[in-house]
Design an enzyme around this catalytic site. Structure first.
Site, mmCIF file in Angstrom:
data_model
loop_
_atom_site.group_PDB
_atom_site.id
_atom_site.type_symbol
_atom_site.label_atom_id
_atom_site.label_comp_id
_atom_site.label_asym_id
_atom_site.label_seq_id
_atom_site.Cartn_x
_atom_site.Cartn_y
_atom_site.Cartn_z
ATOM 1 N N HIS A 59 -32.378 -17.552 -48.611
ATOM 2 C CA HIS A 59 -33.651 -16.921 -48.221
ATOM 3 C C HIS A 59 -33.986 -15.741 -49.139
ATOM 4 C CE1 HIS A 59 -33.844 -18.788 -43.894
ATOM 5 N NE2 HIS A 59 -33.617 -19.675 -44.838
ATOM 6 N N TYR B 80 -39.818 -16.831 -48.401
ATOM 7 C CA TYR B 80 -39.326 -15.638 -47.697
ATOM 8 C C TYR B 80 -39.522 -14.354 -48.512
ATOM 9 C CZ TYR B 80 -37.265 -18.381 -43.938
ATOM 10 O OH TYR B 80 -37.092 -19.201 -42.856
#
Ligand code: NAD
Ligand code: G6P
Ligand code: MN
Length: 433
Positions: free
Chosen positions: A199, A253
């Protein structure tokens, strides 16, 4: 025989991974699948087990599928164990998201304060599972999806006696698919050189059949603002200057880190209109389980694609298939650095391309971090180490350090307020504190 154990088998995602095994049966002939859950998940587990049995029956494959609440008995003789658990359930996720938002701070499942607390709840349980594996199936591979997948894998690699651990996420897989779509080719023709952590991973270069297409992808990212965002997160798009200057391909993200104000405004708006993502997921889940109980249903319903983790099973099944068949192909996984990125600790877990063989994943060399992101990647890794230490020790001071070193938590005041409020709210799932 080939035995796979799915821990968190009552997950609404399970029909996807069952379909993955069915589709790969010719090369990955699993003879036994055991779905494991806890008493709180028993009703869901029963529904999933019945559906999975109908799916297997439809294709007439000789796969024995069963369910149990006895994890230790399930682990005996396992070859692969996948973990997809949510400690504290969606009620805990709702707090992870709502409490930071109520203080005007990003509230998200895997990033910022929410991700920190999900790690605190999850790491001790995953360490227990790995300890059981070390004893009961020492040669089995643990394939972990449980979020925050990168931090959980870091904890397991550093602190578990069981070393056969690999973390996986659908984001690198989805990025590859959407870049293939962008260039009008198949995903098999695309290789993205990744750098960073789960992420928080960037695409450094993109190759199509061995030809460097990075500049073309960057150009198209600017033109179409293609975000390849999963269903769970905002899709704002990238500033031309951001992409042009970095010369890197961000993952969705990264919006939380580099467009924090816009994302926060959007999240607060969405929160006012529909509540937290956890509450939306509760509704999606209720609909899914309604469908799953239909005795006529014998395949994975398309509605599962409303979940952000859709296609996670491709990443998992491809990985197990390549280990089992010793294929030596390249996949993106969370594994030990081993010098692939010289400016991170050799023992740190990174999300990187690795050659997958029977011996496990071997990371491909990446080289020094690009200067533009070096500091931030090193900070994020140091932050992750703090989270792991706090999750294991329950040490308040270290937990506080993790909070103030997270880029999404803006001040010492907010760090302390949110830390204290969340420690209290999650008390029952945090015996170590
Ligand atoms: P969920 O709420 O449906 O939980 C899955 C199951 O885990 C539930 O049935 C629950 O009862 C069970 N469970 C909880 N604690 C357990 C324990 N100690 N032992 C065994 N089972 C336990 O959650 P979900 O939405 O299916 O997600 C599961 C996990 O996978 C989450 O951590 C989520 O963040 C993660 N996830 C990761 C990715 C990825 O890309 N890495 C993709 C999808 C989901
Ligand atoms: C993405 C992430 C997963 C995460 C999921 C959340 O795909 O890669 O790690 O679990 O989204 O989706 P959800 O539908 O639960 O909000
Ligand atoms: Mn993920």
């Amino acid at each position: 025989s080939l035995k796979v154990v799915i821990i968190g088998g009552g997950s609404s995602y399970t029909p996807e991974i069952i379909e993955g095994f069915i589709n790969r049966y010719q090369s990955f002939p699993c003879t036994e699948i055991v779905l494991v859950d806890i008493p709180a998940g028993l009703e869901k587990l029963k529904i999933i087990t019945a559906l999975a049995k109908r799916m297997i029956k439809r294709v007439k494959l000789p796969i024995q599928l069963s369910m149990t609440l006895d994890r230790r008995s399930a682990l005996k003789g396992a070859d692969f164990v996948t973990t997809q658990i949510r400690v504290g359930g969606l009620a805990a996720r709702e707090k992870d998201e709502r409490i930071p938002l109520s203080h005007g701070v990003i509230g998200q499942e895997t990033n910022g304060a929410g991700g920190i607390f999900k790690a605190f709840r999850t790491i001790p349980i995953l360490l227990d599972i790995a300890k059981d594996m070390h004893e009961l199936c020492p040669n089995a591979w643990l394939i972990n999806f449980t979020n925050p997948a990168g931090i959980v894998t870091e904890a397991l690699i550093q602190h578990s006696p069981h070393k056969r651990v690999i973390g996986v996420c659908n984001i690198p897989f989805n990025m590859r698919n959407s870049i293939a779509e962008m260039l009008g080719c198949t995903a098999a023709e695309i290789e993205i050189e990744f750098v960073g952590m789960n992420h928080f991973v960037f695409g450094k270069r993109v190759w199509q059949n061995g030809i460097d297409r990075t500049q073309e992808v960057i150009k198209r990212l600017i033109q179409n603002g293609d975000q390849y965002s999963p269903a769970n997160i905002v899709s704002i798009g990238w500033e031309q200057t951001f992409i042009e200057s970095l010369q890197l391909i961000p993952n969705p993200y990264h919006q939380y880190y580099f467009q924090t104000d816009e994302v926060l405004a959007k999240s607060l708006q969405a929160f006012k209109e529909n509540g937290t993502r956890a509450e939306i997921v509760q509704k999606i889940e209720a609909e899914l389980f309604q469908k799953y109980q239909d005795q006529e249903l014998d395949h994975k319903p398309v509605e599962l694609e409303k979940r952000g983790g859709a296609y996670y099973s491709d990443a998992a099944c491809n990985l197990m298939n390549s280990i089992y068949n010793d294929t030596g192909d390249i996949q993106t996984v969370n594994i030990i650095n081993q010098g692939a990125i010289p400016d991170l600790p050799a023992t740190a877990v990174i999300e990187a391309n690795a050659r997958i063989s029977r011996k496990g994943p071997q990371p491909l060399a990446i080289g020094p971090l690009p200067r533009s992101i070096r500091g931030m990647i090193q900070q994020m890794k140091a932050f992750e180490e703090l989270v792991v230490e706090a999750a294991i020790s329950g040490n308040y001071q270290v937990a506080y350090q993790a909070m103030i070193m997270n880029p999404l938590i803006p001040s010492d005041q907010k760090a302390k307020t949110i830390l204290d409020e969340m420690l209290e709210a999650h008390r029952k799932d945090l015996p170590q504190f």
